[in-house]
Each structure stands twice: as C-alpha cells, then as structure tokens.
Scaffold this active site. Structure first.
Site, PDB file in Angstrom:
ATOM      1  N   ILE A   1      -9.082 -26.257 -20.476  1.00  0.00           N
ATOM      2  CA  ILE A   1      -7.912 -26.533 -20.478  1.00  0.00           C
ATOM      3  C   ILE A   1      -7.658 -27.936 -20.343  1.00  0.00           C
ATOM      4  O   ILE A   1      -8.400 -29.195 -20.057  1.00  0.00           O
ATOM      5  CB  ILE A   1      -8.366 -26.696 -18.141  1.00  0.00           C
ATOM      6  CG1 ILE A   1      -8.530 -25.674 -17.111  1.00  0.00           C
ATOM      7  CG2 ILE A   1      -6.250 -26.883 -18.089  1.00  0.00           C
ATOM      8  CD1 ILE A   1      -7.970 -24.177 -18.185  1.00  0.00           C
TER       9      ILE A   1
ATOM     10  N   LEU B   1      -9.074 -30.795 -52.204  1.00  0.00           N
ATOM     11  CA  LEU B   1      -8.393 -31.055 -53.276  1.00  0.00           C
ATOM     12  C   LEU B   1      -9.463 -32.080 -53.163  1.00  0.00           C
ATOM     13  O   LEU B   1      -9.241 -33.251 -53.985  1.00  0.00           O
ATOM     14  CB  LEU B   1      -7.399 -30.933 -53.770  1.00  0.00           C
ATOM     15  CG  LEU B   1      -6.682 -29.921 -54.096  1.00  0.00           C
ATOM     16  CD1 LEU B   1      -5.730 -29.150 -53.578  1.00  0.00           C
ATOM     17  CD2 LEU B   1      -6.803 -29.692 -55.652  1.00  0.00           C
TER      18      LEU B   1
ATOM     19  N   GLU C   1       5.289 -20.495 -24.497  1.00  0.00           N
ATOM     20  CA  GLU C   1       4.119 -21.525 -24.903  1.00  0.00           C
ATOM     21  C   GLU C   1       4.234 -20.811 -26.652  1.00  0.00           C
ATOM     22  O   GLU C   1       3.506 -21.880 -27.719  1.00  0.00           O
ATOM     23  CB  GLU C   1       3.292 -20.953 -24.448  1.00  0.00           C
ATOM     24  CG  GLU C   1       1.784 -21.757 -25.133  1.00  0.00           C
ATOM     25  CD  GLU C   1       0.952 -21.015 -23.751  1.00  0.00           C
ATOM     26  OE1 GLU C   1      -0.131 -21.455 -24.119  1.00  0.00           O
ATOM     27  OE2 GLU C   1       1.278 -20.337 -22.704  1.00  0.00           O
TER      28      GLU C   1
ATOM     29  N   GLY D   1     -14.842 -16.233 -17.820  1.00  0.00           N
ATOM     30  CA  GLY D   1     -15.800 -14.339 -17.411  1.00  0.00           C
ATOM     31  C   GLY D   1     -14.382 -13.929 -18.548  1.00  0.00           C
ATOM     32  O   GLY D   1     -14.150 -12.477 -18.449  1.00  0.00           O
TER      33      GLY D   1
ATOM     34  N   GLY E   1     -12.118 -32.641 -52.701  1.00  0.00           N
ATOM     35  CA  GLY E   1     -13.494 -33.331 -53.285  1.00  0.00           C
ATOM     36  C   GLY E   1     -14.564 -33.831 -52.067  1.00  0.00           C
ATOM     37  O   GLY E   1     -14.365 -33.630 -50.455  1.00  0.00           O
TER      38      GLY E   1
END
Length: 380
Positions: free
Chosen positions: A158, A338, A243, A130, A340
């Site tokens: 993680i 490209l 980072e 959360g 396909g």
C-alpha cells in the site's frame, strides 16, 4: 510539435507555479528524503496551502472545480523533476477522488477539506498477500454489528500506507453476492484494531511509504462506508481508468527525465579522446529513445484529452499502460548503459530512474494483466 491538449492560461499558470514550488521546496531535499526512506508529511500541507492538490474539488472544500488536466500536469511535472516517490498524484489524483465521487455530503464535510489542504493524506488499499490483480479473491471481511462494521484482514504493497491519515479500504461484506460483495470503508488512522506495518524495503521509490495494513476486530461506524454496500468492486473499476491514465503520464515523464539526464552526461563524458555524444552508437541509441518517448507522449496526450472528456478508453489506456511502462524501463536501462560504471552508482540520478522505473510494469495492473484486457477488448 504543438500539443493537442487544450491547456488554458489557468493551466499554464498552475504548471509554472507548481514548477517553482518543486524547485524551491522539494528538489533541494528530495535525495535526502529518499536516502532516509521517508519524507516530512508537512510538504503535503504546503502543497495544499498553495492550491496544488485536489483541484477537482468544489471550492467549498478548497478546490477550484478544475478538470482532469490539472492532475495530468501534476503527474507530469512532479515526476519529470524526480519526485515520483512522494506519491503526490496517488493522493491527489487516484485515492482522494473516491471521496469526491462516492462520499455523501456529511463525509465530504468531515474529510475533503483536510484532504485537499494536504492535512489528511490518503491511500487506497485493495491488494492483499494472496489477491493482487485478482480483486475477487480478497479475504478481508467486514461484518455488520449494529451501527458499526467489524473489519478483519490485511492489505499489502500500500503506497502511502505509512503516511496515510485516511485509508480507503476494500472489504467483502457479502462473499456470495454478485460482484464479490465488496464494499469500501474509510478507516481513520488511530482507529482501534487498525495498525500499520513498517515501510517495506524496496529497490526503488524509497520514500514512498509502502507497507502492510492490518485490521483485527477493527470497529468503524457504518457512516464510514463509502458509497453503497456491495458496490465497491464497481467503484474500483470505475476509478481504474483515471489511475492508469495518471500512471501512463508518470511513465512518459520518467522516461523523458532519463533521456535528458543521459544527454547532459554524454555531452560531457570523454572517451577515446572525444565526447561520448560524438559516437554514432550513442547518437543512434538516444535517437531511438527520443522517438519512442515522443510517440508515447502523443498517444498519452490523446488519452488525457479523451479521459478529460469522460470517454471510455479501457482498451486504449490498457495498451498505453502496458507499452509505456515497458518503454520507461527500457529507456532507463539503455540510458544507464551509456553511463557505464557510473550508472551503477547511487549518487547518479540515472540509477534511481532505473530502480524506480522497474515497478511501473507492476503497479496499477501488471503488463500481463493489461495484455489480458487488451485481448478481451479485441474479442479474443
């Protein structure tokens, strides 16, 4: 065009040796590891033995007191050669530097040699179910109990979590304190009350060992606290610049690989009696992609130099993280087109590039968060 990055002969020796190691020890096996969803941890020990990890560490711990440019090279070379989900830069340039900056001499003596030698793998754990970008909302708690702390809570998404021997984990020690009262702890694998979830199935980066970490009345000694109590939020913020610089380097290298895979393919693919590379649409698409990558790399090089010089580049690195991540996925998407139907087949590396690149606008701060930071720096 010559790079503005002031590489020395030592940097180039490191790059050349690392390239040789990648081509011999990693790339012949990488697809098998990716398909299996895991890699052998021993590969880190080999990287450490050869001096490719944690070059910034003091010589007494196995480093060479190197500058950031070694980490920049590491991120670039590993990613360009398709080994992004091994999380080598996550260990060497993102998680492990917390020990260099905030560990005391006793902690460094205990852990840093093993970390630099690739025998102790690291992860950084702050995201919760959360509380992702909103670090202040984390619910994990650490309660002092004599000479120990009792840890309770969980972390999710993680990377390296499955493999880590040392998890650097953020907990709230005083929820009412300024800065959220967050503290960092080094939790060793095997500590009672610390458990790891299985790898989370993902659409890309299959070998990255991304999982959940659980702490249930996990008792760690007070000496496992990293730095000072209540300073964890500030430590996390201090390390986010590096980072994100590393993540930006990864984005540029991934995009470059997607481009080169596609150039090789269109030069061989026949369509309506001629090479796909001879169609104007193909040429225009690849010219546009190459231009964006080149522009991105020049900006990225500037940021690498600035970060190496210890400049504050919050605004610029937020801009780069947002734009380069979106550019990387846009590149993979257009390159796959490209190819396909073949681009939709897993046996073609462009499909891996497409899936792996999708995560890059989420990790290390989602694009939307980067825009908030940019707006804030603009005084909005």
């Amino acid at each position: 065009m010559k790079t503005i990055v002031p590489y020395t002969s030592e940097h180039e020796m490191y790059r050349n040796a690392l390239t040789g190691f990648m081509e011999k020890e990693i790339m012949p096996h990488y697809n098998d590891w990716s398909n299996a969803g895991e890699f052998p941890k021993e590969i880190y020990a080999k990287l450490g033995e050869n001096g490719y990890l944690c070059t910034w560490a003091d010589e007494q711990y196995g480093g060479v007191n190197g500058d950031f440019l070694y980490e920049y090279i590491l991120a670039d070379e590993v990613t360009y050669r398709g080994g992004n989900s091994l999380n080598i830069s996550l260990h060497s340039g993102i998680a492990a530097p917390y020990l260099d900056s905030y560990a005391n001499p006793e902690q460094k003596e205990k852990w840093l040699t093993g970390v630099a030698g690739g025998k102790l793998l690291t992860s950084i754990a702050m995201t919760e179910p959360g509380a992702g970008s909103d670090i202040m909302a984390m619910r994990s708690r650490a309660q002092k109990d004599g000479n120990n702390y009792i840890l309770n809570g969980s972390k999710t998404f993680i990377s390296n979590g499955v493999y880590c021997d040392l998890a650097i984990v953020a907990f709230k020690t005083d929820p009412n304190a300024k800065g959220g009262g967050i503290s960092l702890f080094v939790v060793e694998d095997g500590t009672p009350g610390f458990s790891k979830g299985k790898a989370i199935p993902k659409i890309g980066a299959h070998a990255s060992g991304t999982n959940e970490l659980f702490f249930e009345d996990c008792v760690v000694p007070a000496e496992n606290m990293l730095g000072k109590e209540g300073k964890g939020f500030y430590y996390l913020m201090e390390k986010l610049q590096q980072e994100r610089v590393i993540t930006c380097a990864v984005n540029v290298a991934m995009a470059q690989r997607s481009l080169e895979l596609t150039i090789d393919y269109v030069k061989e693919r026949q369509l309506f009696g001629k090479k796909l590379s001879q169609f104007q649409n193909t040429q225009f698409v690849l010219a546009e992609i190459a231009s964006e990558i080149e522009i991105g790399r020049r900006f990225m090089d500037q940021l690498a130099v600035a970060h190496n010089n210890k400049e504050n580049i919050i605004k610029e690195v937020s801009m780069a993280k947002y734009w380069l991540a979106e550019m990387n996925f846009r590149t993979a998407n257009r390159c796959l087109q490209l190819f396909g139907g073949y681009g939709y087949c897993e046996e073609y590396d462009i499909s891996k590039q497409f899936c792996d690149s999708r995560s890059m606008s989420i990790v290390a701060g989602a694009s939307e968060v980067m825009k908030v930071l940019i707006a804030r720096e603009l005084g909005l």
